[in-house]
Design an enzyme around this catalytic site. Structure first.
Site, PDB file in Angstrom:
ATOM      1  N   ARG A 225      12.170  -5.953   4.580  1.00 47.11           N
ATOM      2  CA  ARG A 225      12.012  -4.501   4.360  1.00 47.11           C
ATOM      3  C   ARG A 225      13.041  -3.712   5.178  1.00 47.11           C
ATOM      4  O   ARG A 225      13.263  -3.989   6.349  1.00 47.11           O
ATOM      5  CB  ARG A 225      10.604  -4.054   4.757  1.00 47.11           C
ATOM      6  CG  ARG A 225      10.464  -2.529   4.719  1.00 47.11           C
ATOM      7  CD  ARG A 225       9.051  -2.056   4.768  1.00 47.11           C
ATOM      8  NE  ARG A 225       8.322  -2.472   5.944  1.00 47.11           N
ATOM      9  CZ  ARG A 225       7.035  -2.224   6.141  1.00 47.11           C
ATOM     10  NH1 ARG A 225       6.343  -1.582   5.216  1.00 47.11           N
ATOM     11  NH2 ARG A 225       6.430  -2.630   7.231  1.00 47.11           N
TER      12      ARG A 225
ATOM     13  N   ARG B 265      -9.145   1.183   9.577  1.00 48.36           N
ATOM     14  CA  ARG B 265      -8.621  -0.144   9.873  1.00 48.36           C
ATOM     15  C   ARG B 265      -9.621  -0.991  10.630  1.00 48.36           C
ATOM     16  O   ARG B 265      -9.318  -2.121  11.012  1.00 48.36           O
ATOM     17  CB  ARG B 265      -7.388   0.010  10.716  1.00 48.36           C
ATOM     18  CG  ARG B 265      -6.174  -0.582  10.052  1.00 48.36           C
ATOM     19  CD  ARG B 265      -4.995  -0.196  10.875  1.00 48.36           C
ATOM     20  NE  ARG B 265      -3.856  -0.960  10.575  1.00 48.36           N
ATOM     21  CZ  ARG B 265      -2.829  -0.510   9.860  1.00 48.36           C
ATOM     22  NH1 ARG B 265      -2.852   0.683   9.337  1.00 48.36           N
ATOM     23  NH2 ARG B 265      -1.794  -1.281   9.680  1.00 48.36           N
TER      24      ARG B 265
ATOM     25  N   ARG C 216      12.095  -1.707  10.768  1.00 48.41           N
ATOM     26  CA  ARG C 216      11.021  -1.253  11.656  1.00 48.41           C
ATOM     27  C   ARG C 216      10.859  -2.217  12.820  1.00 48.41           C
ATOM     28  O   ARG C 216      10.936  -3.437  12.635  1.00 48.41           O
ATOM     29  CB  ARG C 216       9.700  -1.156  10.871  1.00 48.41           C
ATOM     30  CG  ARG C 216       9.431   0.235  10.335  1.00 48.41           C
ATOM     31  CD  ARG C 216       8.284   0.306   9.386  1.00 48.41           C
ATOM     32  NE  ARG C 216       7.017  -0.247   9.845  1.00 48.41           N
ATOM     33  CZ  ARG C 216       5.885  -0.175   9.172  1.00 48.41           C
ATOM     34  NH1 ARG C 216       5.845   0.450   8.001  1.00 48.41           N
ATOM     35  NH2 ARG C 216       4.779  -0.710   9.641  1.00 48.41           N
TER      36      ARG C 216
ATOM     37  N   ARG D 196       0.404  -8.781  13.719  1.00 46.04           N
ATOM     38  CA  ARG D 196      -0.249  -7.788  12.842  1.00 46.04           C
ATOM     39  C   ARG D 196      -1.182  -8.477  11.847  1.00 46.04           C
ATOM     40  O   ARG D 196      -2.265  -7.964  11.550  1.00 46.04           O
ATOM     41  CB  ARG D 196       0.813  -6.975  12.093  1.00 46.04           C
ATOM     42  CG  ARG D 196       1.534  -5.990  13.013  1.00 46.04           C
ATOM     43  CD  ARG D 196       2.840  -5.499  12.404  1.00 46.04           C
ATOM     44  NE  ARG D 196       2.656  -4.689  11.216  1.00 46.04           N
ATOM     45  CZ  ARG D 196       3.626  -4.445  10.327  1.00 46.04           C
ATOM     46  NH1 ARG D 196       4.832  -4.946  10.491  1.00 46.04           N
ATOM     47  NH2 ARG D 196       3.375  -3.689   9.283  1.00 46.04           N
TER      48      ARG D 196
ATOM     49  N   LYS E  75       0.838  -1.214   0.000  1.00 44.55           N
ATOM     50  CA  LYS E  75       0.000   0.000   0.000  1.00 44.55           C
ATOM     51  C   LYS E  75       0.870   1.261   0.000  1.00 44.55           C
ATOM     52  O   LYS E  75       0.635   2.197  -0.759  1.00 44.55           O
ATOM     53  CB  LYS E  75      -0.927   0.030   1.237  1.00 44.55           C
ATOM     54  CG  LYS E  75      -1.777  -1.202   1.429  1.00 44.55           C
ATOM     55  CD  LYS E  75      -2.661  -1.102   2.662  1.00 44.55           C
ATOM     56  CE  LYS E  75      -1.924  -1.015   3.973  1.00 44.55           C
ATOM     57  NZ  LYS E  75      -1.092  -2.219   4.312  1.00 44.55           N
TER      58      LYS E  75
END
Ligand code: AP5
Length: 213
Positions: A127, A88, A160, A171, A13
């Site tokens: 990432r 969300r 992160r 998550r 996203k």
């Protein structure tokens, strides 16, 4: 244009929102980025949000709704914006609808990014993000030219805190329980389109452009 990008953590996203925002000059409103900036700034909101983010759970609705309401009221949002990571859950979606209706606005498109959990775990564990300008990389898929250093500004790349595998799993379960009900919510309103988010970024961008035509 009021566009919502909906999808699980790591589905791309943010990558697509950044591309679209730079091509079409629509502001990119990411609640995740806003919360991380608040944490870096050491603000009250940041202090409140940090423990939720580190555990992979949702920050309380009141906090994110206030953040997004303030950002949506900025002058650069008057011709529309891209929402990434908001809403969300159903109560955030209802709060958004109320805000838009009060301004005689409505959502144009909700685009769902479809991808498997296994691909998400691989993407998120690889990432890396620039600690200064937030440019995103992936250790295998989109590495920086010099390992650990941002191509754009030369700052160190970081992982992160919520991209550790156990937090990623949390998550994903929060997404399934809290966010997936939005798929039926927006489908029932006739707003939902879906794209294959397993494709390379350029191909995902093409699919997104076709939806927006
Ligand atoms: P947030 O920052 O919103 O994270 P997220 O939704 O979990 O999404 P991500 O940023 O992890 O992934 P993405 O889909 O943007 O993928 P990306 O483009 O980065 O939220 C973080 C936390 O903040 C939440 O857990 C929660 O605590 C809190 N929060 C935020 N909003 C909230 C809200 N509304 N309410 C309550 N709490 C909230 O890509 C991922 C990786 O894949 C990158 O390395 C990228 O290079 C790579 N990649 C991207 N596209 C492709 C592709 N097509 N092919 C191959 N690799 C790709």
């Amino acid at each position: 244009m009021i566009l919502i990008l909906l999808g699980p953590p790591g589905s791309g996203k943010g990558t697509q929102a950044k591309r679209l925002s730079s091509e079409r000059k629509w502001p990119h409103l990411s609640t995740g980025d806003m919360l991380r900036s608040a944490i870096s700034a050491g603000s009250k909101t940041g202090l409140e949000a940090k423990s939720y983010i580190d555990q992979g759970t949702l920050v309380p609705d009141s906090v994110v709704i206030n953040l997004i309401a303030e950002r949506m009221s900025a002058p650069d949002c008057k011709n529309g914006f891209i929402l990434d990571g908001f809403p969300r859950n159903i109560s955030q979606a209802e709060a958004l609808q109320k805000m838009l209706t009060s301004q005689k606005l409505d959502i144009d498109h909700v685009v769902l990014f479809v991808i498997s959990d296994q691909a998400l775990i691989e993407r998120l564990s690889g990432r890396r993000t620039c600690s200064s300008c937030s440019t995103m990389y992936h250790l295998q898929g989109a590495p920086s030219k010099t390992p650990g250093i941002c191509d754009q500004c030369g700052s160190p790349l970081i992982q992160r805190s919520d991209d550790q595998t156990d937090v990623v799993r949390k998550r994903l379960s929060v997404y399934a329980k809290e966010t997936e009900p939005l798929i039926a919510y927006y489908r029932d309103k006739g707003k939902l389109s879906q794209i294959d988010a397993t494709q390379p970024p350029a191909n995902v961008s093409e699919q997104l452009s076709r939806v927006l035509k």
